[in-house]
Motif scaffolding. Sequence first.
Motif, PDB file in Angstrom:
ATOM      1  N   UNK A   1       1.040  -0.929   0.391  1.00  0.00           N
ATOM      2  CA  UNK A   1       0.152   0.089   0.173  1.00  0.00           C
ATOM      3  C   UNK A   1       1.083   1.257  -0.337  1.00  0.00           C
ATOM      4  N   UNK A   2       2.059   0.889   0.202  1.00  0.00           N
ATOM      5  CA  UNK A   2       2.891   2.070   0.207  1.00  0.00           C
ATOM      6  C   UNK A   2       3.630   2.092  -1.358  1.00  0.00           C
ATOM      7  N   UNK A   4       7.228   2.121  -2.614  1.00  0.00           N
ATOM      8  CA  UNK A   4       8.344   0.601  -2.848  1.00  0.00           C
ATOM      9  C   UNK A   4       9.388   0.688  -3.528  1.00  0.00           C
ATOM     10  N   UNK A   8      13.166  -4.121  -1.590  1.00  0.00           N
ATOM     11  CA  UNK A   8      12.046  -4.508  -1.444  1.00  0.00           C
ATOM     12  C   UNK A   8      10.445  -5.204  -0.938  1.00  0.00           C
ATOM     13  N   UNK A  12       8.914  -8.401   0.700  1.00  0.00           N
ATOM     14  CA  UNK A  12       7.492  -8.566   1.161  1.00  0.00           C
ATOM     15  C   UNK A  12       6.815  -9.246   0.780  1.00  0.00           C
ATOM     16  N   UNK A  18      15.871 -11.879   3.028  1.00  0.00           N
ATOM     17  CA  UNK A  18      16.532 -10.447   2.942  1.00  0.00           C
ATOM     18  C   UNK A  18      17.910 -11.104   2.691  1.00  0.00           C
ATOM     19  N   UNK A 206      -8.690   3.393  12.402  1.00  0.00           N
ATOM     20  CA  UNK A 206      -9.746   2.450  12.002  1.00  0.00           C
ATOM     21  C   UNK A 206     -11.072   2.450  13.366  1.00  0.00           C
ATOM     22  N   UNK A 228       3.422   9.566   7.139  1.00  0.00           N
ATOM     23  CA  UNK A 228       3.060   8.289   5.991  1.00  0.00           C
ATOM     24  C   UNK A 228       3.216   9.374   4.352  1.00  0.00           C
ATOM     25  N   UNK A 232       6.872   8.661   2.321  1.00  0.00           N
ATOM     26  CA  UNK A 232       6.485   8.181   0.323  1.00  0.00           C
ATOM     27  C   UNK A 232       6.825   9.464  -0.210  1.00  0.00           C
TER      28      UNK A 232
ATOM     29  N   UNK B  21      -3.246  -2.745  18.831  1.00  0.00           N
ATOM     30  CA  UNK B  21      -4.823  -3.854  18.658  1.00  0.00           C
ATOM     31  C   UNK B  21      -4.129  -5.251  17.784  1.00  0.00           C
ATOM     32  N   UNK B 102      15.103  -7.413  10.837  1.00  0.00           N
ATOM     33  CA  UNK B 102      14.911  -8.472  10.465  1.00  0.00           C
ATOM     34  C   UNK B 102      13.702  -8.294   9.477  1.00  0.00           C
ATOM     35  N   UNK B 104      11.505  -4.899   7.360  1.00  0.00           N
ATOM     36  CA  UNK B 104      10.924  -3.573   7.444  1.00  0.00           C
ATOM     37  C   UNK B 104       9.530  -2.977   6.092  1.00  0.00           C
ATOM     38  N   UNK B 106       6.486  -0.813   5.810  1.00  0.00           N
ATOM     39  CA  UNK B 106       6.025   0.112   5.336  1.00  0.00           C
ATOM     40  C   UNK B 106       4.705   1.217   5.706  1.00  0.00           C
ATOM     41  N   UNK B 107       4.904   2.371   5.616  1.00  0.00           N
ATOM     42  CA  UNK B 107       3.784   2.673   6.493  1.00  0.00           C
ATOM     43  C   UNK B 107       2.518   3.166   5.066  1.00  0.00           C
ATOM     44  N   UNK B 109       0.072   0.529   6.506  1.00  0.00           N
ATOM     45  CA  UNK B 109       0.788  -1.198   6.653  1.00  0.00           C
ATOM     46  C   UNK B 109      -0.826  -1.800   6.749  1.00  0.00           C
ATOM     47  N   UNK B 110      -0.438  -3.379   5.940  1.00  0.00           N
ATOM     48  CA  UNK B 110      -2.090  -4.252   6.618  1.00  0.00           C
ATOM     49  C   UNK B 110      -1.931  -4.263   7.419  1.00  0.00           C
ATOM     50  N   UNK B 116       1.880 -11.547   9.172  1.00  0.00           N
ATOM     51  CA  UNK B 116       2.776 -12.989   8.093  1.00  0.00           C
ATOM     52  C   UNK B 116       3.976 -12.445   8.325  1.00  0.00           C
ATOM     53  N   UNK B 120       6.640 -14.906  10.850  1.00  0.00           N
ATOM     54  CA  UNK B 120       7.605 -15.510   9.823  1.00  0.00           C
ATOM     55  C   UNK B 120       9.028 -15.778  11.008  1.00  0.00           C
TER      56      UNK B 120
END
Lengths: 288, 121
Positions: A1-2, A4, A8, A12, A18, A206, A228, A232, B21, B102, B104, B106-107, B109-110, B116, B120
């Motif tokens: 959602x960001x 990248x 990365x 992800x 890594x 949220x 945020x 970005x 949360x 370990x 990164x 990103x904001x 985020x989900x 996940x 890991x």
Amino acid sequence: MAVKFFGQFLVEKNIVTRDALLRAIDLQDQNNLKLGEMAVSMGYLTAADIQRAHNAQMSKDMKLGDLLVEMNILTISQLNDVITRQKNTHLYIGEALIQVGALTSDNLQQHLIDFRADQSPYVSEGIELPCSIANSNIWEMTADLTYKMITRVLDLQFRPGKCEQLTIINTNFMMAAMDFSGDVEARYLISVSELLQKKIARAILREESVECEPPEVLEDTVMEFVNVVCGNVAAKASQMGVIININPPVAIRPSVEGLKVPAGHTGFIFPIHAGDGEKMQMILLIKN
Amino acid sequence: MEKKKVLIVDDSLSVARQLERIISESGDFVSAGHAKNGAEAIKMNHSEDPEIICMDMNMPGMDGLTALRTLSVMDKEVKVVMVTSLGGVGDKFTEALKLGAKNVISKPFETDDVLRILREL
């Protein structure tokens, strides 16, 4: 959602580990010479020349290449040769990952397609500033990314207004600001009405309702939205070859007279018309 | 199975709330508290002994990368994941991994991505 970068994205998605990415980055570091290193390897200058230029950089805000030319250490033609050699020999992260055995040529192409699809929401669209200014592409991208984040993070319906140059920033319920340094210097601000602050808080936390939240939490959500967006923006700018460092965000409660654009700065306002006539603005104060 | 303790390090109250949360609702993790900067993180890592630290980069006082550098020397066991709006800046991402992070995140985020990555570890 960001926003990248490719390495990365691959980590992800568990496509590369890594450790494999770090090996590929090490390979890039060995291969992709900096401008001074490349000029030395081409026999145009010595390590002592670079040290002299670095010392001069402490008192002059210039890029190394321009400074080397100004100091008559390098000719313009030699500088262009060095830059061309850097471009022609640049090892991209995908190729580096192939060389360390983490990817194959075939699956690299598919992952690049997937990466472009993942990042397509952040491809910049045309936004024009009302007057010419240095690094205008960075500021246009900043406005564009702000609009995209309002949609994606805040889920807010809005219509962007026409960007205008300003000398006074009109007051609003609250503002959150973040300072940029590095290749550009500027202050980024978001100003919001009370109702929009609550809408931002609902989206960031949220939560269905934020009526019981203390004022510092509501303010914090606007600051986090600014954080945020600006993080970005820094990521997108780095893809464009421009380094932007960001500081932690701050909250500002402007007086009724508003805020004056500081001397030596150019101010741009990007009005954001949300529903119900609510007022939100993105403001850039760019150091001239 | 015992739940893993996660220390949250972020100057933002709202991000700490979101992460707390996610952690508390996951069933696999429990919050070890909230530090507002790198210096507090180092203190709380000592007092709370978390298995995992989720840490921002851009904080007032001691920033996340400085704290990561210290933590990687002081505590070889704790696993640090950076949670930052600067994740997409290649140099910052690489620096964090080289300093021992370990992963990164990103904001923005989900929830699923955060869980996940934490599972890991």
